[in-house]
Design a protein around this motif. Structure first.
Motif, PDB file in Angstrom:
ATOM      1  N   GLN B 433       0.822  -1.211   0.000  1.00 41.14           N
ATOM      2  CA  GLN B 433       0.000   0.000   0.000  1.00 41.14           C
ATOM      3  C   GLN B 433       0.859   1.265   0.000  1.00 41.14           C
ATOM      4  N   GLU B 434       1.982   1.203   0.707  1.00 39.00           N
ATOM      5  CA  GLU B 434       2.891   2.356   0.712  1.00 39.00           C
ATOM      6  C   GLU B 434       3.468   2.630  -0.676  1.00 39.00           C
ATOM      7  N   ILE B 435       3.848   1.553  -1.361  1.00 39.43           N
ATOM      8  CA  ILE B 435       4.371   1.725  -2.722  1.00 39.43           C
ATOM      9  C   ILE B 435       3.297   2.330  -3.605  1.00 39.43           C
ATOM     10  N   HIS B 436       2.077   1.798  -3.441  1.00 35.15           N
ATOM     11  CA  HIS B 436       0.945   2.316  -4.206  1.00 35.15           C
ATOM     12  C   HIS B 436       0.776   3.821  -3.958  1.00 35.15           C
ATOM     13  N   GLN B 437       0.879   4.224  -2.688  1.00 33.83           N
ATOM     14  CA  GLN B 437       0.752   5.636  -2.331  1.00 33.83           C
ATOM     15  C   GLN B 437       1.842   6.484  -2.987  1.00 33.83           C
ATOM     16  N   ARG B 438       3.055   5.977  -2.924  1.00 31.59           N
ATOM     17  CA  ARG B 438       4.197   6.754  -3.411  1.00 31.59           C
ATOM     18  C   ARG B 438       4.104   6.996  -4.919  1.00 31.59           C
ATOM     19  N   PHE B 439       3.613   5.996  -5.615  1.00 29.21           N
ATOM     20  CA  PHE B 439       3.552   6.120  -7.077  1.00 29.21           C
ATOM     21  C   PHE B 439       2.108   6.323  -7.519  1.00 29.21           C
ATOM     22  N   GLN B 440       1.589   7.505  -7.264  1.00 30.34           N
ATOM     23  CA  GLN B 440       0.209   7.838  -7.593  1.00 30.34           C
ATOM     24  C   GLN B 440       0.132   8.526  -8.944  1.00 30.34           C
ATOM     25  N   ASP B 441       1.161   9.285  -9.265  1.00 27.64           N
ATOM     26  CA  ASP B 441       1.113  10.122 -10.453  1.00 27.64           C
ATOM     27  C   ASP B 441       1.023   9.257 -11.708  1.00 27.64           C
ATOM     28  N   ILE B 442      -0.116   9.400 -12.389  1.00 26.17           N
ATOM     29  CA  ILE B 442      -0.438   8.476 -13.463  1.00 26.17           C
ATOM     30  C   ILE B 442       0.574   8.546 -14.612  1.00 26.17           C
ATOM     31  N   ASP B 443       1.101   9.755 -14.872  1.00 27.75           N
ATOM     32  CA  ASP B 443       2.072   9.881 -15.958  1.00 27.75           C
ATOM     33  C   ASP B 443       3.367   9.159 -15.606  1.00 27.75           C
TER      34      ASP B 443
END
Ligand code: SF4
Lengths: 163, 551
Positions: B433-443
């Motif tokens: 979940q933390e990784i998911h949070q960190r990489f939110q920017d779709i581009d």
């Protein structure tokens, strides 16, 4: 412990001498593979019935040429989940064409009787207060079989395509 | 989809009644927990820390909408309102009570489902390609043979007490989506020189503590011999596989210890004796099963390229989803839709009963009433007309099932880890979940592109970390959670095991480490090169430097 054979309870006529130092002169006995290999000549000269017990790490190929000498082959289950003897049983029946009594001994659970019967065992040393009833339940639990095995139950594939 | 005939149905019903008697004997105290254990395991029932866990097979990942509704019903009636899809195309319920299990199993039997052999040292659920039957690159439908294997292996009297569990996977496509090289037996369908389709037989792949990529023991096997050949492999394994040490009992260890050539020789010797016998697969049976997998009644439509493009331009969020979650369908006008179960809000693979019911409705409305489960814990609607994509997406958004991340960085496989599993060294789900949070920017996510991150909470590797492009393994360092990294793993047709980067990182640095790895990739990659390709080209060095500084 009772001996369940072909669906009925029988008196076990054999004495298991597989861990005895000296073989008795008379009476039906079960010997070990080592005893058979060391004293085969003497054993075949005895007049009484002879059986052999194979441990779970003793493959039946060791006795493949001697099967005519045995009235009983007993396969040991040291624990219920050591499943090697299921394969040994099929090999004895299907490959080496053994026709005599094939007995499951050791940690034999009621719930396994069905599978054991399917791979060719026809007698069982089990702990049971009502062995015949237990056998009837085990035998009737499942009536559909997908695989050909050492019993003469008809696999589904034949039922599907043979009519 | 396969449907039970009278025989299949009778077997499963009888099995439920058998288990009902056994459970009754346990509840009355006639059986001890020890005596009951092998019986419940054979029906997919584990005893966990606080409750029983029930695992139900989804044969080769195929589910009808009716079955999905029943899974929702089970979740609601006997569990806490959700279920968990696993990496083995199964579903697990974590809070089931023993007294309810027979009824739950009877409900499942009513929709042709069961938990037989979903645990224990026997042949487990055969898994396959989630795009089977609809993939453009497919040679032949692998599900036909999965079903044949399912039947042969069900209650197999000889192979129910193997040295260890046994997993088989089948792919019908050159692009392997079923990870066949990482199974006890992997079957890859391909054509021989005469143009006849058969199987490459791969054995001894697997993960866990001692990972191996499987070895080919037969280049081509004719379909009529499939079962006799499998029986020969299983018999050799049952006879010679190690039983003295649970961690050395899988077939991969046997193959490794005696060598591929010797193993092949043993199998061939055995096979010669049983080949052309009662296990020969008659064409009539292959045809019978094949008939269940005839394609649905597709409409004659063209690809909707233009209108779809227009919808995508108008709606960037829809565009991102189309780009990430769709796969090409073999029939024009249709798309394969992947449904991500990797929303930041739920643990990977968890689905609520409400979502299950809604998914069943969506399958009815848009995809011939069928769903699939894949081995990355996502779901698939395999036959969606392209004209319906926008309306399907709109509905998925409302259900929080439209996360546009299939094959991308946040499509993470994570095992239950320390939050649920007694064997764990470290947590897996919070890190995912933390990784998911960190990489939110779709581009940025799309710029990173195709990437699999797999996380296991201990060396048992349930999170498949060995074959993640980036693998993360939880270890215990003096009572603290640490994470070790591997790079370059893959489970596809060019399967490989990842290489260790070096010493592990404490929990609060793990996500930074992921970021460093990815920044390095972006720096050194060639145009259009995927992470895995870059790693294979440049090797460990630049990544090591980024992670640990140059020595
Ligand atoms: S990998 Fe380890 S921590 Fe994760 S589920 Fe498996 S046993 Fe548990």
């Amino acid at each position: 412990m009772v001996l369940l054979k072909n669906g009925t309870v029988e008196t076990d006529l054999y004495t298991d001498v597989s861990s005895a130092d000296k073989l008795p002169e008379k009476g039906a006995i079960l010997v070990s593979l080592t005893q058979w290999q060391d004293q085969g000549d003497a054993l075949t000269k005895r007049l009484d019935a002879l059986g052999i017990v194979l441990q779970s790490d003793e493959k039946p190929e060791h006795i493949a040429n001697d099967l005519a000498h045995f009235d009983v082959i007993a396969l040991e289950f040291p624990t219920f989940n050591d499943g090697r003897a299921y394969s040994y049983a099929r090999l004895l029946r299907e490959r080496y064409n053994y026709q005599g009594e094939l007995r499951a001994v050791g940690d034999v659970l009621l719930e396994q009787l069905h599978f054991m019967h399917r791979v060719g065992f026809n007698s069982f040393n089990i702990q049971s207060k009502n062995a015949i009833k237990d056998w009837e339940v085990a035998a009737a639990d499942i009536s559909i079989w997908y695989q050909p095995s050492s019993d003469n139950r008809t696999p589904v594939i034949k039922l599907r395509h043979d009519n | 989809m396969y449907r039970y005939d009278e025989f299949d149905a009778r077997l499963v019903t009888e099995r439920v009644e058998q288990f009902r008697r056994q459970a009754q004997r346990r509840l009355s105290g006639e059986l001890t927990e020890d005596q009951f254990k092998p019986l419940r395991l054979m029906n997919g029932l584990y005893l966990q820390l606080h409750a029983y866990m029930m695992r139900i097979n989804i044969p080769y990942g195929a589910l009808s909408s009716k079955q999905m509704r029943q899974l929702a019903h089970i979740a609601r009636t006997y569990d806490k309102g959700y279920g968990h899809f696993t990496t083995r195309q199964n579903i697990q319920y974590n809070w089931i009570q023993l007294k309810n299990v027979p009824d739950a199993l009877a409900d499942l039997a009513a929709v042709e489902m069961h938990g037989i052999q979903s645990s224990g040292n026997c042949i487990r659920n055969t898994t396959s390609d989630q795009y089977a039957g609809v993939a453009r690159d497919e040679l032949e439908d692998p599900r036909v043979y999965c079903e044949i294997i399912r039947q042969w292996s069900t209650l197999h009297p000889e192979f129910s007490f193997l040295p260890r569990k046994f997993k088989i996977a089948v792919t019908g496509s050159p692009n392997d989506r079923a990870a066949v090289k990482l199974h006890d037996i992997g079957l890859r369908m391909h054509q021989n020189e005469q143009g006849k389709t058969g199987f490459e037989v791969i054995v001894g792949g697997g993960q866990g503590r001692t990972p191996f990529v499987g070895k080919t023991i037969r280049d081509w096997l004719a379909p009529e011999h499939l079962l006799s050949y499998l029986e020969a492999i299983l018999r050799v394994y049952n006879l010679d596989g190690r039983r003295d040490n649970k961690y050395k009992a899988r077939i991969k260890i046997l193959v490794h210890q005696i060598g591929t050539d010797e193993f092949r020789r043993l199998v061939d010797t055995e096979w010669q004796q049983i080949k052309d016998g009662a296990l020969n697969l008659p064409q009539s049976e292959i045809d019978r099963i094949n008939a269940y997998f005839t394609p649905p009644a597709y409409a004659q439509i063209d690809d909707e390229t233009e209108s779809l493009n227009e919808q995508r331009t108008q709606n960037p969020a829809f565009d991102a989803w189309v780009q990430a979650n769709l796969a090409e369908h073999k029939v024009s006008g249709y798309s394969i839709v992947n449904i991500s179960l990797k929303s930041p809000k739920l643990p990977p693979g968890d689905v609520t009963a409400v979502q299950m019911d809604a998914l069943a409705d969506l399958a009815d409305e848009y995809s011939f009433s069928e769903l699939r489960v894949n081995h990355r814990q996502n779901l698939v609607l395999a036959d969606v007309p392209q004209k319906d994509l926008l309306s399907l997406w709109t509905k998925l958004i409302e259900l929080d099932l439209a996360t546009p991340n299939i094959g991308l960085i946040s499509d993470i496989i994570a095992c239950p880890g320390l939050d649920y599993c007694a064997l764990a060294n470290a947590r897996s789900i919070p890190l995912a979940q933390e990784i998911h949070q960190r990489f939110q920017d779709i581009d940025k996510v799309h710029d990173i592109g195709e990437l699999t991150i797999n996380i296991s909470g201990c060396m048992n590797a349930c999170g498949h970390h060995h074959v993640g492009h980036i693998g993360i393994l939880g270890v215990d360092k003096r009572g603290k959670e640490f994470y070790q990294f591997t790079l370059g793993g893959s489970s596809d047709q060019n399967a490989s095991l990842g290489d260790r980067t070096g010493k592990g990182f404490p929990a609060d640095e793990a996500v930074n480490a992921v970021e460093k790895i990815l920044n390095t990739y972006i720096m050194v990659r060639n145009d259009g090169e995927r992470f895995l390709e870059t790693y294979r080209r440049v090797g460990m060095k630049p990544f090591k430097e980024a992670l640990y500084g140059s020595a």
